[in-house]
Design an enzyme around this catalytic site. Sequence first.
Site, PDB file in Angstrom:
ATOM      1  N   GLY A  53     -12.966  22.709  72.700  1.00  0.00           N
ATOM      2  CA  GLY A  53     -12.132  21.601  72.272  1.00  0.00           C
ATOM      3  C   GLY A  53     -11.042  21.973  71.285  1.00  0.00           C
ATOM      4  O   GLY A  53     -10.725  23.142  71.066  1.00  0.00           O
ATOM      5  N   ALA A  99      -6.060  16.632  55.203  1.00  0.00           N
ATOM      6  CA  ALA A  99      -6.506  18.018  55.369  1.00  0.00           C
ATOM      7  C   ALA A  99      -5.542  18.833  56.239  1.00  0.00           C
ATOM      8  O   ALA A  99      -5.178  19.963  55.887  1.00  0.00           O
ATOM      9  CB  ALA A  99      -7.911  18.046  55.965  1.00  0.00           C
ATOM     10  N   HIS A 104     -27.550  34.006  38.732  1.00  0.00           N
ATOM     11  CA  HIS A 104     -26.432  34.447  37.882  1.00  0.00           C
ATOM     12  C   HIS A 104     -26.082  35.893  38.216  1.00  0.00           C
ATOM     13  O   HIS A 104     -26.983  36.707  38.418  1.00  0.00           O
ATOM     14  CB  HIS A 104     -26.850  34.350  36.410  1.00  0.00           C
ATOM     15  CG  HIS A 104     -25.833  34.935  35.461  1.00  0.00           C
ATOM     16  ND1 HIS A 104     -24.710  34.246  35.075  1.00  0.00           N
ATOM     17  CD2 HIS A 104     -25.777  36.150  34.847  1.00  0.00           C
ATOM     18  CE1 HIS A 104     -24.006  35.006  34.251  1.00  0.00           C
ATOM     19  NE2 HIS A 104     -24.631  36.162  34.089  1.00  0.00           N
TER      20      HIS A 104
END
Length: 464
Positions: free
Chosen positions: A41, A183, A443
Amino acid sequence: MVADTYDLIVIGAGPGGYVAAIRAAQLGLKTIVVEREHMGGICLNWGCIPTKAMLRSSEVYHLMQRAKEFGLSAQKIDYDLAAVVSRSRGIAKQLNSGVTHLLKKNNVSCLMGDAAITGPGKVVVTTAKGDELLLAKDIIIATGAHARELPGLEADGDLVWTYKTALTPPRMPKKLLVIGSGAIGIEFASFYNTLGANTTVVEMMGQVMPIEDIEISVLAQKSFEKQGMKIKTNTIVKKLDRGVGSVKAHIEQDGKSSVETFDTVISAVGIVGNVKDLGLEALGVKVDQGHVQTDHYAWTGVEGVYAIGDVAGGPWLAHKASHEGVMVAELIAGGKPHPVKPESIAGCTYCTPQVASVGLTEAKSLEAGYDVRVGRFPFVGNGKAIALGEPEGMIKTIFDSKTGELLGAHMIGAEVTELIQGYVVGRQLESTEEDFMQTIFPHPTLSEMMHESVLDAWDRAIHI
């Protein structure tokens, strides 16, 4: 005309249709997909994927220009637009072939041609070899959408482009006008501006990227303007006068009119569902403003007929279409899937800086009557962001102060299109602020800002 009989006919092989077909086949339904143009598509061939490939090229080009910041040296930095486009088209072709392979692997039949529903459970497909009749108890309409064109602003593929021409440009724009800051518009503006086009973005609403939280919108506009873009909100392009190699745009902003000349215009004023010649009116399927009307389960109200993805209205997102496809396939197969909740679907815009969001904005939360707690954390307070050289951005979270429910999350900055899924999962699991607070984030990562934003909503942030 000899009829072929199936359990399910899917019209359209975009991210909604091909996913629905595969899931249906997995559930034991004899399924066929009818596609008139490209497997995968618009999204795969002319939307999500090729635009991201082009934006990646502009991102790398931008980083090359910043080489000195990272202790590196790069001379004679340049780009080859034809090569950028070639890479993008090659990626689209690769994934197009991948969809064909997946359908074959799952024993889904495919037929190329134009489909029309001629009666309950009947689909006639006009192919290169003639008409073929398909019969099935259930039909899924997944025909997608095309660019909306306004009178006087119609695309011509030369001076005025839609997304298709913008993806295969005949030239590099020098002075570019982008109409619409959703967008599609803002991504193309970001791409061409980064490559050097003098870019102006016109938006009829009062803020750039109008569906986003106003704080994120303000930060985005500041960043775009810092990069050299001109942003005009509360502005309408009344008409375009096309000349030889240039366009005169008649622009009205806050009641004041002006005329400005551009060599290229990109029209990104929305999309309209592909409903023409499908036979929907005769079938009794309701269409409103170019989009098929459905309930929460994508049912059209006509027995055995469903509509998913862009043809069925917003949010116009590939991942929404895919999830709807799975939901309907499972429903047809006798399952009891949960309906899709539009408010829990993330929106991602791949401009520079990236923007991502899920749920309600702060304004919408207040309109809905919530007593809110709002947390914010800036990229400049995050070690990983500074190390990446990406200190601009923010993560904003909105909670119901009474229940701790995450009402919305809004982000701007590097890689936020990847980060947003953490909050999407949190909403799906009905996580409260306490769940987010007690989660240990690794972290150094950008994701630590998500933790800090939640903490900030309860005045517990550590690093600001």
